[in-house]
Design a protein around this motif. Structure first.
Motif, PDB file in Angstrom:
ATOM      1  N   GLN A  54       1.037  -1.641  -0.173  1.00 43.86           N
ATOM      2  CA  GLN A  54      -0.134  -0.101   0.026  1.00 43.86           C
ATOM      3  C   GLN A  54       1.132   1.534  -0.238  1.00 43.86           C
ATOM      4  O   GLN A  54       1.716   1.729   1.329  1.00 43.86           O
ATOM      5  CB  GLN A  54      -0.887  -0.126   1.022  1.00 43.86           C
ATOM      6  N   TYR A  55       0.672   2.202  -1.105  1.00 45.96           N
ATOM      7  CA  TYR A  55       1.891   3.192  -1.209  1.00 45.96           C
ATOM      8  C   TYR A  55       1.141   4.382  -2.028  1.00 45.96           C
ATOM      9  O   TYR A  55       0.403   4.166  -3.138  1.00 45.96           O
ATOM     10  CB  TYR A  55       2.996   2.768  -2.090  1.00 45.96           C
ATOM     11  N   PRO A  56       1.053   5.459  -1.263  1.00 49.66           N
ATOM     12  CA  PRO A  56      -0.211   6.479  -1.388  1.00 49.66           C
ATOM     13  C   PRO A  56       1.050   7.429  -2.008  1.00 49.66           C
ATOM     14  O   PRO A  56       1.969   7.205  -1.585  1.00 49.66           O
ATOM     15  CB  PRO A  56      -0.326   7.040   0.486  1.00 49.66           C
ATOM     16  N   LEU A  57       1.150   7.882  -3.314  1.00 49.14           N
ATOM     17  CA  LEU A  57       1.128   8.848  -4.176  1.00 49.14           C
ATOM     18  C   LEU A  57       0.325  10.544  -3.926  1.00 49.14           C
ATOM     19  O   LEU A  57      -0.360  10.354  -3.835  1.00 49.14           O
ATOM     20  CB  LEU A  57       1.034   8.361  -5.559  1.00 49.14           C
ATOM     21  N   PHE A  69      -4.418  10.598 -10.622  1.00 47.85           N
ATOM     22  CA  PHE A  69      -4.018   9.492 -10.593  1.00 47.85           C
ATOM     23  C   PHE A  69      -4.746   8.809 -11.154  1.00 47.85           C
ATOM     24  O   PHE A  69      -5.499   8.194 -10.986  1.00 47.85           O
ATOM     25  CB  PHE A  69      -3.236   9.011  -9.234  1.00 47.85           C
ATOM     26  N   TYR A  70      -3.669   7.949 -12.445  1.00 49.42           N
ATOM     27  CA  TYR A  70      -4.413   6.738 -13.548  1.00 49.42           C
ATOM     28  C   TYR A  70      -2.795   6.122 -13.694  1.00 49.42           C
ATOM     29  O   TYR A  70      -2.370   6.483 -13.680  1.00 49.42           O
ATOM     30  CB  TYR A  70      -4.787   7.328 -14.202  1.00 49.42           C
ATOM     31  N   LEU A  84      -5.289   1.360  -8.123  1.00 49.59           N
ATOM     32  CA  LEU A  84      -4.604   2.981  -7.990  1.00 49.59           C
ATOM     33  C   LEU A  84      -5.879   4.013  -8.712  1.00 49.59           C
ATOM     34  O   LEU A  84      -6.774   3.872  -9.096  1.00 49.59           O
ATOM     35  CB  LEU A  84      -3.468   2.984  -8.925  1.00 49.59           C
ATOM     36  N   THR A  85      -6.110   4.182  -7.083  1.00 52.40           N
ATOM     37  CA  THR A  85      -7.542   5.116  -6.982  1.00 52.40           C
ATOM     38  C   THR A  85      -7.134   6.734  -7.473  1.00 52.40           C
ATOM     39  O   THR A  85      -5.815   7.436  -7.654  1.00 52.40           O
ATOM     40  CB  THR A  85      -7.917   5.280  -5.343  1.00 52.40           C
ATOM     41  N   VAL A  86      -7.896   6.972  -7.518  1.00 49.77           N
ATOM     42  CA  VAL A  86      -7.846   8.921  -7.974  1.00 49.77           C
ATOM     43  C   VAL A  86      -7.450   9.952  -7.043  1.00 49.77           C
ATOM     44  O   VAL A  86      -6.297  10.294  -7.284  1.00 49.77           O
ATOM     45  CB  VAL A  86      -9.283   9.250  -9.248  1.00 49.77           C
ATOM     46  N   GLU A  87      -7.644   9.056  -6.113  1.00 46.59           N
ATOM     47  CA  GLU A  87      -6.583   9.990  -4.799  1.00 46.59           C
ATOM     48  C   GLU A  87      -5.143   9.644  -4.825  1.00 46.59           C
ATOM     49  O   GLU A  87      -4.262  10.179  -4.091  1.00 46.59           O
ATOM     50  CB  GLU A  87      -7.434  10.387  -3.436  1.00 46.59           C
ATOM     51  N   GLY A  88      -5.028   8.551  -5.821  1.00 46.65           N
ATOM     52  CA  GLY A  88      -3.147   7.971  -5.724  1.00 46.65           C
ATOM     53  C   GLY A  88      -2.986   6.955  -4.328  1.00 46.65           C
ATOM     54  O   GLY A  88      -1.638   6.714  -4.558  1.00 46.65           O
ATOM     55  N   LEU A  89      -3.806   6.407  -4.191  1.00 49.64           N
ATOM     56  CA  LEU A  89      -3.863   5.046  -3.435  1.00 49.64           C
ATOM     57  C   LEU A  89      -2.986   4.014  -4.250  1.00 49.64           C
ATOM     58  O   LEU A  89      -4.599   3.530  -5.090  1.00 49.64           O
ATOM     59  CB  LEU A  89      -4.749   4.957  -2.199  1.00 49.64           C
TER      60      LEU A  89
END
Length: 447
Positions: A54-57, A69-70, A84-89
């Motif tokens: 699990q890496y938050p961008l 994020f895509y 990947l979620t659009v929020e960056g996870l």
């Protein structure tokens, strides 16, 4: 813009007579917009079998625009599929026992609320390095290609066997056979089998094999051999040739006149001291005291069936022997004497069998049932008298039916004209007269 003084008639008299504030503005023809940038490292190290990464961008935009994020939908991956979620996870789970480098392209896209500025995007690459860990061997135990291990491989495997005695040979259980082995995803590892000594039997093994097996789909159950190799890939997520193997056939030979619970523990260890699950096989050797094909049955009120661990240690408390016809006793050890009721008539002697008896002459007089000589003489005399009577009746019947029979016969035999008799009144003659005529005719025929 200048702050100047002017007269009432509108004439400017003095410029910059007082302090004056100036403003200067640089106006560009095109609007300025810069693409977003990733804020953080792009190299990530992750250990195999560690679960899910699990890496938050995070991203930076110089104009303060929101960044989404895509993932590239057309991209393919070698060891796992990221999300990947659009929020960056970022979530990434590599395949089991997979190691190496996975490159994941990530698209950073501005979220512009207006229509006068086009959103900009940036593609960055995340380098995920999945590092290798020492994996324990994976053990398996199968019969007819099917696993004997449950969802929890450490749960005991119970094998019921009949006790071997001299009186129950027909009930002996066949030799227990299975395929035991393990594989290790580290192909360079050497595997070692470790077993516990047995108490009521001998655990034998065939020669160990380290060759990668040919894992194929098993045939129908009826066509399988007991020692066929396990069906399927045993959960191995790579080609068999890329793993280390150890397997053999396992036999359990039980001792004679021994009953009880023989518990054997088995596991496999590699050269890095990593061990497989410890499997436990409980050979439950059931007490079998019944003679002469007697069958175990639970006593009335007993909660335990005959194939139960209780029978390995206590038979008489919960079970009894159901005897075959012709046998009796607590363990069917007594042959019922069917001759006890004297079923044979004299002069025969009774011989007891299994649920049967035979009546025969005693060995000292094997012809005890032969007829005396006078009986045979009486039978012969009676037979002779019967023949004479039959011949007399036959002759009378012939004469009655055909008056020419006698003369034709005499003519054929003697070639002379026979003397004729008048038999018109034959029906009224007495039996003695007919007998005299028959006797005379027999004399004539004789000469």
């Amino acid at each position: 813009v200048c702050n100047t003084w002017s007269s009432s008639d509108g004439q400017i008299s003095d410029f910059f007579m007082y302090e004056t504030l100036f403003s200067k503005t640089l106006v560009l023809i095109d609007l300025v917009n810069t693409p977003p940038e990733l804020d953080g490292p792009t190299n990530i190290t992750f250990s195999e079998d560690e679960g899910t990464l699990q890496y938050p961008l995070k991203a930076i935009d110089q104009e303060g625009d929101q960044v989404l994020f895509y993932l590239n939908s057309s991209e393919t991956y070698d060891m796992g599929t990221p999300t990947l979620t659009v929020e960056g996870l970022l979530l990434y789970t590599p395949c089991e026992d997979c190691t190496g480098l996975e490159i994941i392209p990530v698209i950073l896209l501005e979220n512009q609320t207006g229509t006068d500025i086009s959103p900009l995007s940036t593609t960055v690459y995340l380098w995920i390095n999945v590092t290798d860990l020492f994996d324990p061997p994976v053990i398996f135990l199968t019969q007819y290609g099917e696993s004997l291990l449950g969802a929890d491989p450490t749960e005991p495997i119970i094998v019921y066997l009949e006790e071997k005695t001299e009186v129950n040979e027909d009930n002996w259980s066949p030799v227990w056979i299975a395929v035991l082995g393990a594989y290790d995803v580290e192909i360079e590892d050497n595997l070692i089998l470790i077993t516990q000594n047995s108490s009521f039997g001998i655990l034998n093994m065939t020669e160990e094999s380290n060759t990668a097996p040919n894992i194929t789909t098993c045939p129908p159950i009826g066509d399988r051999e007991q020692t066929i190799f396990p069906c399927g890939n045993l959960g191995l997520n790579k080609e068999p040739e890329k793993a280390a193997w150890l397997y053999m056939e396992l036999f359990y030979d039980q001792f004679y006149n021994e009953s009880g619970i023989d518990e054997i523990k088995i596991y496999i260890q590699d050269e890095n001291n990593m061990t497989s699950d410890v499997i436990t096989i409980q050979f439950v050797i059931l007490m079998s005291p019944c003679y002469s094909h007697g069958d175990c049955q639970p006593k009335t009120g007993s909660p335990y069936p005959c194939q139960d661990i209780q029978r390995a240690t206590n038979f008489t408390q919960y079970y009894y022997c159901q005897c075959e016809p012709g046998w009796e006793g607590e363990f069917c050890e007594i042959n019922i004497d069917e001759c006890a009721t004297n079923p044979c008539d004299s002069p025969y002697v009774c011989t007891d069998g299994i649920n049967s008896y035979t009546c025969a002459c005693h060995i000292s007089d094997p012809d005890c049932d032969a007829l005396p000589p006078w009986v045979f003489a009486l039978i012969a005399i009676g037979a002779l008298i019967l023949i004479i009577i039959i011949l007399g009746l036959l002759y009378r019947w012939k004469v009655k039916k055909s008056g020419h029979f006698k003369w034709v016969l005499k003519y054929i035999l003697c070639h002379e004209e026979p003397q004729k008799y008048d038999y018109e009144d034959e029906e009224t003659r007495s039996i003695s007269t007919v007998t005299s005529i028959m006797s005379q005719e027999f004399i004539n025929l004789k000469y």
